[in-house]
Motif scaffolding. Structure first.
Motif, mmCIF file in Angstrom:
data_model
loop_
_atom_site.group_PDB
_atom_site.id
_atom_site.type_symbol
_atom_site.label_atom_id
_atom_site.label_comp_id
_atom_site.label_asym_id
_atom_site.label_seq_id
_atom_site.Cartn_x
_atom_site.Cartn_y
_atom_site.Cartn_z
ATOM 1 N N LEU A 165 0.815 -1.213 0.000
ATOM 2 C CA LEU A 165 0.000 0.000 0.000
ATOM 3 C C LEU A 165 0.848 1.262 0.000
ATOM 4 N N THR A 166 1.977 1.236 0.692
ATOM 5 C CA THR A 166 2.831 2.420 0.711
ATOM 6 C C THR A 166 3.512 2.639 -0.641
ATOM 7 N N LYS A 167 3.943 1.569 -1.294
ATOM 8 C CA LYS A 167 4.597 1.733 -2.597
ATOM 9 C C LYS A 167 3.619 2.248 -3.648
ATOM 10 N N MET A 168 2.386 1.856 -3.543
ATOM 11 C CA MET A 168 1.387 2.276 -4.522
ATOM 12 C C MET A 168 1.005 3.746 -4.377
ATOM 13 N N SER A 170 3.025 6.255 -4.621
ATOM 14 C CA SER A 170 4.109 7.083 -5.156
ATOM 15 C C SER A 170 3.629 8.217 -6.058
ATOM 16 N N ASP A 171 2.565 8.013 -6.839
ATOM 17 C CA ASP A 171 2.155 9.053 -7.781
ATOM 18 C C ASP A 171 0.706 9.520 -7.599
ATOM 19 N N HIS A 172 0.061 9.083 -6.533
ATOM 20 C CA HIS A 172 -1.325 9.504 -6.293
ATOM 21 C C HIS A 172 -1.648 9.247 -4.824
ATOM 22 N N PRO A 173 -2.316 10.197 -4.163
ATOM 23 C CA PRO A 173 -2.589 10.006 -2.729
ATOM 24 C C PRO A 173 -3.602 8.904 -2.420
ATOM 25 N N TYR A 174 -4.494 8.578 -3.370
ATOM 26 C CA TYR A 174 -5.489 7.518 -3.164
ATOM 27 C C TYR A 174 -5.494 6.603 -4.391
ATOM 28 N N PRO A 175 -4.446 5.804 -4.557
ATOM 29 C CA PRO A 175 -4.298 5.032 -5.790
ATOM 30 C C PRO A 175 -4.817 3.604 -5.726
ATOM 31 N N TRP A 176 -5.443 3.241 -4.623
ATOM 32 C CA TRP A 176 -5.664 1.816 -4.377
ATOM 33 C C TRP A 176 -6.930 1.280 -5.039
ATOM 34 N N PHE A 177 -8.065 1.869 -4.733
ATOM 35 C CA PHE A 177 -9.334 1.292 -5.172
ATOM 36 C C PHE A 177 -10.151 2.292 -5.991
ATOM 37 N N SER A 178 -10.486 1.895 -7.198
ATOM 38 C CA SER A 178 -11.376 2.690 -8.048
ATOM 39 C C SER A 178 -11.806 1.826 -9.221
ATOM 40 N N GLU A 179 -12.984 2.084 -9.727
ATOM 41 C CA GLU A 179 -13.389 1.407 -10.949
ATOM 42 C C GLU A 179 -12.610 1.979 -12.121
ATOM 43 N N THR A 180 -12.224 1.126 -13.047
ATOM 44 C CA THR A 180 -11.517 1.570 -14.244
ATOM 45 C C THR A 180 -12.178 0.948 -15.466
ATOM 46 N N CYS A 195 -5.883 -5.083 -7.752
ATOM 47 C CA CYS A 195 -4.978 -6.189 -8.067
ATOM 48 C C CYS A 195 -4.104 -5.865 -9.272
ATOM 49 N N ARG A 196 -4.699 -5.296 -10.294
ATOM 50 C CA ARG A 196 -3.924 -4.957 -11.496
ATOM 51 C C ARG A 196 -2.827 -3.953 -11.163
ATOM 52 N N GLN A 197 -3.176 -2.943 -10.371
ATOM 53 C CA GLN A 197 -2.189 -1.905 -10.044
ATOM 54 C C GLN A 197 -1.138 -2.413 -9.069
ATOM 55 N N ALA A 198 -1.510 -3.312 -8.183
ATOM 56 C CA ALA A 198 -0.525 -3.905 -7.276
ATOM 57 C C ALA A 198 0.493 -4.730 -8.057
ATOM 58 N N ARG A 199 0.026 -5.482 -9.043
ATOM 59 C CA ARG A 199 0.956 -6.267 -9.865
ATOM 60 C C ARG A 199 1.850 -5.350 -10.692
#
Length: 227
Positions: A165-168, A170-180, A195-199
């Motif tokens: 979660l901390t590494k993710m 790096s370029d956005h304050p709330y980068p974890w969960f959103s529909e895409t 999952c896609r962004q974590a990978r």
């Protein structure tokens, strides 16, 4: 050694199986390894991504090492958290889910005209066409097979290490969960996007088919009913 935070979204009510599972977990932890540091319950209605991000932000503001993300229609044994932690590893297995199932339409109907649905695992692999990601397909996951690396899974019962979660961030304050939305118009839910962004950030995702969390719908979905 209090290093696990349990986070879950809830509406106005939670299911009885989840309530009982959480109580069993708390009692088991209290009598054994004392791993649970805190709980982060967050209210959610239609928007799921935003409340999930709030759980992550509150978790990162604290000192926990592992975030155990749960859905409130999950059901599980009191020792499941300990068993997940026995398998998880900050470097090699930083994202670990228990085997969970969902209902999937088969495209057929019974003699009365009602749609026929099957019970399938929440374990996916990317589907590509000419090198372009167009969606994801369900993987076969048999109970007891052990660790299975997947491209995506859900957040029904997902253990996540803090470093992910901390590494993710790096370029956005709330980068974890959103529909895409993929280029072909396919919508990815907030858990698939995570999952896609974590990978993409370099973290593998596994489920352990020896560990199972039920899914309480009109009935509790487990591997026993899987096709």
């Amino acid at each position: 050694m209090r290093d696990v935070v349990i986070g879950y979204l809830h509406g106005d009510l939670i299911t009885t199986p989840f309530h009982h599972s959480l109580l069993r977990t708390f009692i088991y932890d209290l009598c054994n390894n004392n791993r649970i540091l805190n709980f982060i319950p967050v209210y959610a209605s239609v928007n799921i991504g935003g409340p999930r991000n709030r759980i992550v932000r509150e978790f990162l503001d604290g000192s926990g090492e592992w975030l155990w993300m749960l859905d409130t229609d999950a059901t599980f044994d009191g020792d499941l958290l300990d068993r997940l932690l026995d398998v998880a590893d900050p470097t090699d297995i930083p994202i670990l889910g228990a085997l969970t199932h969902r209902l999937q339409d088969t495209g057929t109907a019974d003699p009365s005209g009602m749609p026929v649905r099957s019970v399938v695992p929440v374990a996916y692999q990317d589907t590509t066409v000419d090198g372009e990601l167009v969606g994801y397909s369900t993987l076969t996951a048999h109970t007891g097979d052990g660790l299975l690396e997947v491209d995506e899974t859900g957040c029904h019962c997902l253990l996540i290490h803090r470093d992910v979660l901390t590494k993710m961030t790096s370029d956005h304050p709330y980068p974890w969960f959103s529909e895409t939305i993929l280029p072909n118009g396919t919508t990815c839910g907030e858990d698939i996007t995570f999952c896609r962004q974590a990978r993409q950030a370099g973290f593998p995702i596994h489920i352990d088919t020896r560990l199972e969390a039920g899914h309480a719908k009109m009935m509790v979905l487990t591997s026993r009913g899987a096709s």
